[in-house]
Scaffold this motif. Sequence first.
Motif, short mmCIF file in Angstrom:
data_model
loop_
_atom_site.label_atom_id
_atom_site.label_comp_id
_atom_site.label_asym_id
_atom_site.label_seq_id
_atom_site.Cartn_x
_atom_site.Cartn_y
_atom_site.Cartn_z
N GLN A 9 0.77 -1.01 -0.13
CA GLN A 9 -0.02 0.09 -0.17
C GLN A 9 0.71 1.11 -0.04
N TYR A 10 0.46 2.17 -0.68
CA TYR A 10 0.98 3.56 -0.88
C TYR A 10 0.28 4.71 -0.50
N TYR A 11 0.95 5.64 0.17
CA TYR A 11 0.27 7.16 0.17
C TYR A 11 0.99 7.95 -0.77
N GLY A 12 0.52 8.14 -1.69
CA GLY A 12 1.17 8.81 -2.93
C GLY A 12 2.36 8.09 -3.26
N GLY A 13 3.80 8.75 -2.83
CA GLY A 13 4.70 8.12 -3.45
C GLY A 13 5.43 7.20 -2.14
N SER A 14 4.81 7.21 -1.26
CA SER A 14 5.49 6.49 0.05
C SER A 14 5.04 5.37 0.32
N HIS A 15 5.84 4.49 0.16
CA HIS A 15 5.67 3.01 0.40
C HIS A 15 5.32 2.44 1.60
N ILE A 16 3.80 2.37 2.14
CA ILE A 16 3.72 2.36 3.51
C ILE A 16 3.59 0.76 3.89
N LEU A 17 2.91 -0.06 3.13
CA LEU A 17 3.04 -1.54 3.58
C LEU A 17 3.61 -2.27 2.57
N ARG A 18 4.83 -3.20 3.08
CA ARG A 18 5.50 -3.60 1.99
C ARG A 18 5.35 -5.33 2.28
N ASP A 19 4.87 -5.78 1.31
CA ASP A 19 4.73 -7.28 1.22
C ASP A 19 4.14 -7.87 2.72
N VAL A 20 3.49 -7.35 3.27
CA VAL A 20 2.84 -7.57 4.81
C VAL A 20 1.84 -8.96 4.48
N THR A 21 2.47 -10.09 5.13
CA THR A 21 1.81 -11.22 5.38
C THR A 21 1.40 -11.66 6.75
N LEU A 22 0.24 -12.09 6.83
CA LEU A 22 -0.09 -12.59 8.31
C LEU A 22 -1.32 -13.27 8.23
N ALA A 23 -1.43 -14.39 9.30
CA ALA A 23 -2.62 -14.98 9.25
C ALA A 23 -3.31 -14.93 10.72
N ALA A 24 -4.64 -14.97 10.72
CA ALA A 24 -5.52 -14.67 11.93
C ALA A 24 -6.34 -15.96 11.70
N PRO A 25 -5.98 -16.95 12.83
CA PRO A 25 -7.01 -18.06 12.88
C PRO A 25 -8.15 -17.99 13.86
N VAL A 26 -9.23 -18.63 13.39
CA VAL A 26 -10.16 -18.48 14.25
C VAL A 26 -9.95 -19.05 15.70
N GLY A 27 -10.71 -18.35 16.78
CA GLY A 27 -10.22 -19.07 18.21
C GLY A 27 -8.94 -18.36 18.68
#
Length: 232
Positions: A9-27
């Motif tokens: 994700q970017y705000y204009g030219g600034s790269h804010i999120l870089r290949d963010v990966t996560l998993a949120a399991p139930v429970g």
Amino acid sequence: MLEVNAINQYYGGSHILRDVTLAAPVGECSVVLGRNGVGKTTLLKCLMGILPIKSGEILLNGKDISKMTPEQRVRAGLAYVPQGRDIFSTLTVEENILIGMAKFSQRKASKVPKHLYDIFPVLDEMKHRRGGDLSGGQQQQLAIARALASEPQVLVLDEPTEGIQPSIIKDIGRVIRSLADKGDMAIILVEQFYEFAEELADNYTVLSRGQVVAHGSGCDMAKNNIQELVAI
Ligand SMILES: Nc1ncnc2c1ncn2[C@@H]1O[C@H](COP(=O)(O)OP(=O)(O)O)[C@@H](O)[C@H]1O
Ligand SMILES: [Mg+2]
């Protein structure tokens, strides 16, 4: 279960999120940590569809929801407790909670279910008061009740302890733990209050400058010196 795969994700030219990966399991309570300005709130806004992602995917039970509008994501089962709470100060407590039920039929959405007031009895006592009359901690409880009113599969909380008195922080921690233990909801908790996060974390992800720099089991946070990574 909610999965985030390599989102950018970017705000204009600034790269804010870089290949963010996560998993949120139930429970489980999945905790996201990181110092100010690393992109935690941006990540949650991307999950909720308030901000678009440039690339990557967001999967709810295996289905890509990343092109859905925020309303569609709420219908699909996501609920959001934003940083700073954002309750409606001129509406009553009850009216605020009913807003969380907008996705249901008019009949169902006209009455606050008793179990929500059982979770936060103070809201029952104050249901006819205006949201703006509540203390910060009570407003946070209201924001959580409003999110739970949509009967979410995934509950997303952005720094729920920020600026809140210790007794209410304890209450909120107990509620989050019991929601996770019930086993029918995935919880994503963004926090800067390390001790609170460690106590609740089943798994953790640390962000730094928009990137995941550590992740693991909640029980390994102390061993892995995670507090040092997020100390201010
Ligand atoms: N609307 C915006 N426009 C431009 N930059 C923003 C905007 N919102 C946040 N930022 C920047 O994006 C970065 C991440 O912000 P944010 O996700 O709010 O961080 P956190 O929640 O971890 O404190 C920060 O550098 C912040 O200044
Ligand atoms: Mg934030």
